[in-house]
Design an enzyme around this catalytic site. Sequence first.
Site, PDB file in Angstrom:
ATOM      1  N   TYR A  59       0.848  -1.201   0.000  1.00  0.00           N
ATOM      2  CA  TYR A  59       0.000   0.000   0.000  1.00  0.00           C
ATOM      3  C   TYR A  59       0.873   1.237   0.000  1.00  0.00           C
ATOM      4  CZ  TYR A  59      -4.947  -0.473  -0.306  1.00  0.00           C
ATOM      5  OH  TYR A  59      -6.197  -0.633  -0.814  1.00  0.00           O
ATOM      6  N   GLU A  61      -0.475   4.741  -0.752  1.00  0.00           N
ATOM      7  CA  GLU A  61      -1.273   5.946  -1.027  1.00  0.00           C
ATOM      8  C   GLU A  61      -0.415   7.193  -0.816  1.00  0.00           C
ATOM      9  OE1 GLU A  61      -4.826   5.780   1.346  1.00  0.00           O
ATOM     10  OE2 GLU A  61      -5.778   4.358  -0.010  1.00  0.00           O
ATOM     11  N   ASP A 205      -6.366  13.358 -25.477  1.00  0.00           N
ATOM     12  CA  ASP A 205      -6.352  11.970 -25.028  1.00  0.00           C
ATOM     13  C   ASP A 205      -5.699  11.181 -26.158  1.00  0.00           C
ATOM     14  OD1 ASP A 205      -6.865   9.321 -24.527  1.00  0.00           O
ATOM     15  OD2 ASP A 205      -9.039   9.556 -24.256  1.00  0.00           O
ATOM     16  N   THR A 231      -3.446   5.932 -22.450  1.00  0.00           N
ATOM     17  CA  THR A 231      -3.303   4.578 -21.933  1.00  0.00           C
ATOM     18  C   THR A 231      -1.871   4.144 -22.220  1.00  0.00           C
ATOM     19  OG1 THR A 231      -4.009   3.653 -24.035  1.00  0.00           O
ATOM     20  CG2 THR A 231      -5.706   3.909 -22.354  1.00  0.00           C
ATOM     21  N   LYS A 234      -1.650   0.409 -25.461  1.00  0.00           N
ATOM     22  CA  LYS A 234      -1.982   0.382 -26.895  1.00  0.00           C
ATOM     23  C   LYS A 234      -0.676   0.516 -27.681  1.00  0.00           C
ATOM     24  CE  LYS A 234      -6.628   1.789 -25.674  1.00  0.00           C
ATOM     25  NZ  LYS A 234      -7.717   2.781 -25.765  1.00  0.00           N
ATOM     26  N   ARG A 240      -1.623  -2.853 -19.074  1.00  0.00           N
ATOM     27  CA  ARG A 240      -2.968  -2.269 -19.174  1.00  0.00           C
ATOM     28  C   ARG A 240      -3.113  -1.193 -18.113  1.00  0.00           C
ATOM     29  NH1 ARG A 240      -7.297  -3.442 -21.840  1.00  0.00           N
ATOM     30  NH2 ARG A 240      -5.977  -4.857 -23.008  1.00  0.00           N
TER      31      ARG A 240
HETATM   32  C1  LIG Z   1      -8.807   3.047 -24.941  1.00  0.00           C
HETATM   33  C2  LIG Z   1      -9.202   4.469 -24.759  1.00  0.00           C
HETATM   34  C3  LIG Z   1      -9.624   4.946 -23.516  1.00  0.00           C
HETATM   35  C4  LIG Z   1      -9.974   4.048 -22.342  1.00  0.00           C
HETATM   36  O1  LIG Z   1      -9.019   3.273 -21.864  1.00  0.00           O
HETATM   37  P1  LIG Z   1      -9.395   2.047 -20.865  1.00  0.00           P
HETATM   38  O2  LIG Z   1      -8.052   1.654 -20.368  1.00  0.00           O
HETATM   39  O3  LIG Z   1     -10.085   1.041 -21.702  1.00  0.00           O
HETATM   40  O4  LIG Z   1     -10.268   2.601 -19.791  1.00  0.00           O
HETATM   41  C5  LIG Z   1      -9.862   6.305 -23.389  1.00  0.00           C
HETATM   42  N1  LIG Z   1      -9.696   7.138 -24.429  1.00  0.00           N
HETATM   43  C6  LIG Z   1      -9.313   6.708 -25.643  1.00  0.00           C
HETATM   44  C7  LIG Z   1      -9.150   7.686 -26.759  1.00  0.00           C
HETATM   45  C8  LIG Z   1      -9.062   5.362 -25.856  1.00  0.00           C
HETATM   46  O5  LIG Z   1      -8.729   4.943 -27.071  1.00  0.00           O
END
Ligand SMILES: *Cc1c(COP(=O)(O)O)cnc(C)c1O
Length: 420
Positions: A59, A61, A205, A231, A234, A240
């Site tokens: 933990y 935090e 994003d 993220t 990807k 993840r």
């Molecule tokens: C994949 C994705 C997310 C969400 O990610 P998770 O890990 O699945 O919650 C948010 N924004 C965009 C543009 C994405 O492609």
Amino acid sequence: MEAKYEMHLDFLKDYDPDIFKAIVDEKDRQMDGIELIPSENLVSQGVLEAMGSVPNNKYSEGYPGKRYYGGNEFIDIIENLAIDRLKELFGAEHANVQLNSGSPANMAAYYAAMEIGDTFMGLKLTEGGHLTHGHPVNFSGKLYNCEQYGVSKEDERLDYDAILKQAKELKPKLILSGYTAYPREIDFKKFREICDEVGAVCMADISHIGGLCATGIHENPVPYFDIVTTTTHKTLRGPRSAVIMCKEEFATKIDKAVFPGLQGGPHEHIIAAKAVAFKEALEPNFKNYTEQIVKNAKAMAEGLMDAGLRLVTDGTDNHLILVDTFGSKQLTGKEAEHALELAGIYCNKNTIPFDERTPWDPSGIRIGTPVLTTRGMKESDMKEVADFMVKVLDNAKDESKLAAIKVEVKEFCASFPFYK
Ligand SMILES: *Cc1c(COP(=O)(O)O)cnc(C)c1O
């Protein structure tokens, strides 16, 4: 070719044979099929090892040097390394590496930059935006007043003049760019100008294109945007998870939004795996990898268009492609996804701009090249993958033909081993 990496499950094999078998079957599915889902990737030995390690037990935090629990000497080393590497990778002023996934990263960013009920602008889900970009079923559309922008009807691309006009009328608190299904380069500089003109927080994003932005294959918005989320699983090829990068001005607000605003104890084993992934992404050959992702996507797009398929925007600049299967082959996205799955080819159904069908059974599919590129495939292999796909779509109702293609697909994939 030799498989590069190996999962270690020796204990699990005896202790929990049911879970062991399902994991191994899933590994075999990943190896035996053509994985085209553009939000997926395959991780390295280093990332796998860090994910399955003992910082999970701790933990912690708070933040490095300021924890609410004792015993965080080594955890601080892990988290600081992840932060420093991420800042170097993107040229970020400030980084928070505690986000558990992409959706909570966006939630924390909005929480830091807006008051509940404020107006922001994001791209419509049906035209490439993510659920967390203001869709009515998602927290982002319920807690905030999201006014969505769209792509142009003529060329299915972003229309920056229209976005500016809309922004001048709405005076949003924040404008979000970066998408989940947009096959073209985003002009981040234009978004910065639009935000400056209307006084909005400038946020991106880059979850899908993170790896491409890190290496400059796609314009990297981090140095001049206020807040950037991504993220890490990807195109960044890590565990993840997710991160937020921001200007110093937003640093305290972002950190407070993540903890104690939204999350509790950070997942330090995953943060260790993120640090490993960032080390890999800082290596010179990661740039070659991301370049190859785009080359492969362009080769695949050509192969599909040569066979008469219509692609949204007639091609791609990045790692992903949207195929109008309904317009090209009278197959809905759901039918196309299902037929491809029966042949061991994995993709997801997706709306296309101005889709007249529903998101549950839309007009297209979304495909991409990160996983195949990770396996070592090149442009000529993409032509073969395109041929497989066309063969499937032309025989979508013929299950025995699809089963025969699945055997060919497995043989093809055997030349590109990855996990033992
Ligand atoms: C994949 C994705 C997310 C969400 O990610 P998770 O890990 O699945 O919650 C948010 N924004 C965009 C543009 C994405 O492609």
